[in-house]
Write a protein that holds these residues in place. Structure first.
Motif, short mmCIF file in Angstrom:
data_model
loop_
_atom_site.label_atom_id
_atom_site.label_comp_id
_atom_site.label_asym_id
_atom_site.label_seq_id
_atom_site.Cartn_x
_atom_site.Cartn_y
_atom_site.Cartn_z
N ILE B 163 0.83 -1.11 -0.25
CA ILE B 163 -0.59 -0.33 0.08
C ILE B 163 0.61 0.80 -0.10
O ILE B 163 0.36 2.28 -0.58
CB ILE B 163 -0.76 -0.05 1.31
CG1 ILE B 163 -2.09 -1.16 1.08
CG2 ILE B 163 -1.86 1.49 1.20
CD1 ILE B 163 -2.99 -1.97 2.39
N LEU B 164 1.93 1.58 0.88
CA LEU B 164 2.84 2.33 0.81
C LEU B 164 3.57 2.84 -0.21
O LEU B 164 3.75 4.49 -0.70
CB LEU B 164 3.78 2.26 1.90
CG LEU B 164 3.47 2.71 3.00
CD1 LEU B 164 4.67 2.16 4.36
CD2 LEU B 164 2.67 3.54 3.83
N ASN B 167 2.00 3.69 -5.39
CA ASN B 167 2.05 4.58 -6.62
C ASN B 167 2.80 4.32 -7.51
O ASN B 167 3.36 3.84 -8.82
CB ASN B 167 2.08 5.59 -5.95
CG ASN B 167 0.84 6.21 -5.69
OD1 ASN B 167 -0.66 5.39 -6.49
ND2 ASN B 167 0.27 7.14 -4.91
N LYS B 168 4.43 4.03 -6.60
CA LYS B 168 5.85 3.42 -7.12
C LYS B 168 5.90 2.42 -7.58
O LYS B 168 6.39 2.27 -9.11
CB LYS B 168 6.76 4.25 -6.05
CG LYS B 168 7.09 5.02 -5.54
CD LYS B 168 7.89 5.66 -4.64
CE LYS B 168 7.98 6.97 -4.01
NZ LYS B 168 7.22 7.14 -2.85
#
Lengths: 238, 286
Positions: B163-164, B167-168
């Motif tokens: 989750i963290l 986006n990457k």
């Protein structure tokens, strides 16, 4: 204001030098076209400017408050997988990641920025479409919007019109010209389309031909290499 | 109706046993983690890394059982993680190309594992042990509470990381060059993806066995990608598919007495066929 300076740059891969003695500067507002034949090191130069590769010798300096990772990059169109699930919005938003550092999620400002840039490219209506199902010209606009999210100052375009039909090619060049003239974004573009380079650029860097040429377009047209190649490009040397 | 009541009664009877509950918890968690990474692995053309690593995990588990460790995972996780790092860095240096490196490491580990098990036989039933490790037949039902806790903790770590860095991970999967130019440390994230994949694979040995793990990684992602056209919807759908298939597979295997691992995989195959059909119909309409 100087954004980018290349000093005595030598480039190549696996120890083989492709280009040496590269010296040029890019100032804010310039429209630099890098021309040269296939294999002359244009793409290697782009990769080196983006820090994807390190130069054999020499250095690249950024100035005017530009960080190396704040260059908006439009890669040469690569065939992405046909079934890659990615919406236009997801692709464009990923352009803002270079300013986010360790922050994990997009905020409202990022989303607004993505929408603004989609609007600049006239494709706000495509935001929820699947990227891989778009036409080549639309995909190119999406990637340009992503590049704009990554920069306020400098765009680096690698063969932005390759694979586009003549009508879309002109539209693309117009779009880039508008970004340069109206939005004050500095452009570095790789091309082997001499006529377009001579039509739109303010500066020319010609590599793969000795001596290397770097200067304004007018100087290029009067130089030996410029005279030789502008005939190929179909532009009368008036 | 009577039939349905019967099934329900049978299930509620089984769920009184803690080992059945453990199996369900661990199975669902592993399936969830595998499917989340699956989308990225499939799109990066890393599916085979999962397959290669699962053979490595088999070899590591074999060695661990010969050494009579209290928990096979304590040895299998570090070995598999190391091999993941080796495979990934080999594809970048290209002395032995990526796919060949995977073939070498995976077949080597498989052979070594079987050989070690045969020479230092810990039990009389070698083929039973091997079969369990390869196809996970009964091991999911013999989980100890410590296995369950290890699975829960590792799954939470995997989920948090995913989750963290979501986006990457998308940026790296979609366009690696652009991600590097944006200052994302692509090599580090690729390494992270490989390490997490290795951990999930070792965990999944208990559930489906080492030969069938790739199915957990690949099928839910491929099914979701037939129908969903954004990364987020495909990832969420893949997770849901995987969890449902794992739960359904475990329940069916309890009721019908079939091997857990292969039942889950077959449920996933049926599911893939359904999504393929839905995707094709959607394509015709559009």
């Amino acid at each position: 204001m100087t954004l980018l300076t290349c000093k005595d740059l030598s480039l190549g891969y696996d120890g083989a030098t492709v280009v040496e003695g590269l010296n040029f500067t890019v100032n804010a507002g310039d429209y630099l076209c890098i021309v040269g034949e296939n294999g002359s090191g244009k793409s290697t130069l782009i990769k080196t400017i983006l820090r994807l590769k390190s130069p054999i010798s020499g250095e690249i300096l950024t100035g005017g408050g530009l960080k190396p990772n704040q260059i908006g990059y439009l890669p040469q169109q690569t065939q992405i997988q046909k079934d890659f699930p990615a919406s236009v919005m997801e692709v464009v938003l990923s352009g803002t990641l270079n300013q986010k550092g360790f922050k994990a999620f997009y905020n409202k400002a990022d989303k607004q920025k993505a929408k603004d840039n989609l609007a600049k490219m006239d494709i706000l209506n495509l935001q929820n479409k699947c990227y891989s199902e778009l036409s080549g010209g639309q995909q190119q606009r999406v990637l340009l919007a992503r590049a704009l999210c990554a920069t306020q100052k400098l765009l680096l375009l690698d063969e932005p019109v390759s694979g586009l039909d003549p009508k879309l090619t002109i539209e693309m060049y117009k779009l880039i010209e508008k970004l340069n003239k109206e939005h004050g974004i500095t452009i570095i573009m790789i091309s082997h389309d001499f006529s377009a380079a001579l039509k739109y650029a303010s500066h020319i860097l010609h590599i793969g031909y000795k001596p290397l040429f770097f200067g304004t377009k007018d100087d290029y047209l009067n130089s030996e290499v410029g005279k030789a190649f502008s005939i190929i490009g179909g532009v009368a040397n008036a | 109706m009577l039939e349905f009541n019967n099934i329900f009664e049978k299930l509620s009877l089984y769920f009184q046993y803690p080992f059945v509950r453990y199996a369900l918890i661990v199975g669902v968690l592993i399936a969830l983690c595998a499917s989340l990474l699956g989308v990225s692995l499939v799109l990066k053309r890393f599916s085979f890394i999962g397959d290669g690593l699962s053979h490595v995990a088999f070899g590591a588990v074999a060695i661990a059982s010969v050494l009579k460790l209290s928990n096979n995972m304590y040895l299998a996780i570090p070995i598999t993680v190391l091999c993941a790092i080796a495979i990934l860095s080999s594809s970048q240096n290209a002395k032995i190309k990526g796919d060949a490196a995977i073939a070498v490491i995976s077949v080597g580990a498989l052979a070594t594992g079987y050989l070690v098990l045969n020479i230092f036989a810990a039990s009389a039933n070698i083929s039973g042990d091997v079969c369990t490790t390869l196809f996970g037949s009964t091991s999911i039902l013999t989980l100890k509470p410590s296995d369950v806790w290890l699975s829960i903790v590792l799954s939470i770590i995997v989920l948090t990381l995913f989750i963290l860095f979501y986006n990457k991970i998308f940026a790296i999967t979609f366009d690696e060059d652009f991600a590097v130019a944006s200052g994302i440390r692509v090599k580090a994230y690729n390494l992270l993806i490989a390490v997490v994949t290795a951990i999930i694979i070792v965990l999944a040995i208990n559930l489906v066995g080492s030969l069938l793990i790739s199915a957990l990684i690949v099928f839910p992602a491929l099914s979701a990608m037939r129908v969903f056209k954004s990364f987020k919807s495909a990832t969420i759908c893949s997770a849901i598919i995987s969890v449902v298939a794992a739960a359904l597979g475990i329940i069916i295997s309890i009721l019908a007495g079939t091997p857990v691992g292969s039942t889950i995989v077959v449920v996933n195959i049926v599911n893939f066929a359904l999504f393929y059909l839905v995707g094709a119909l959607k394509g015709v309409k559009a």
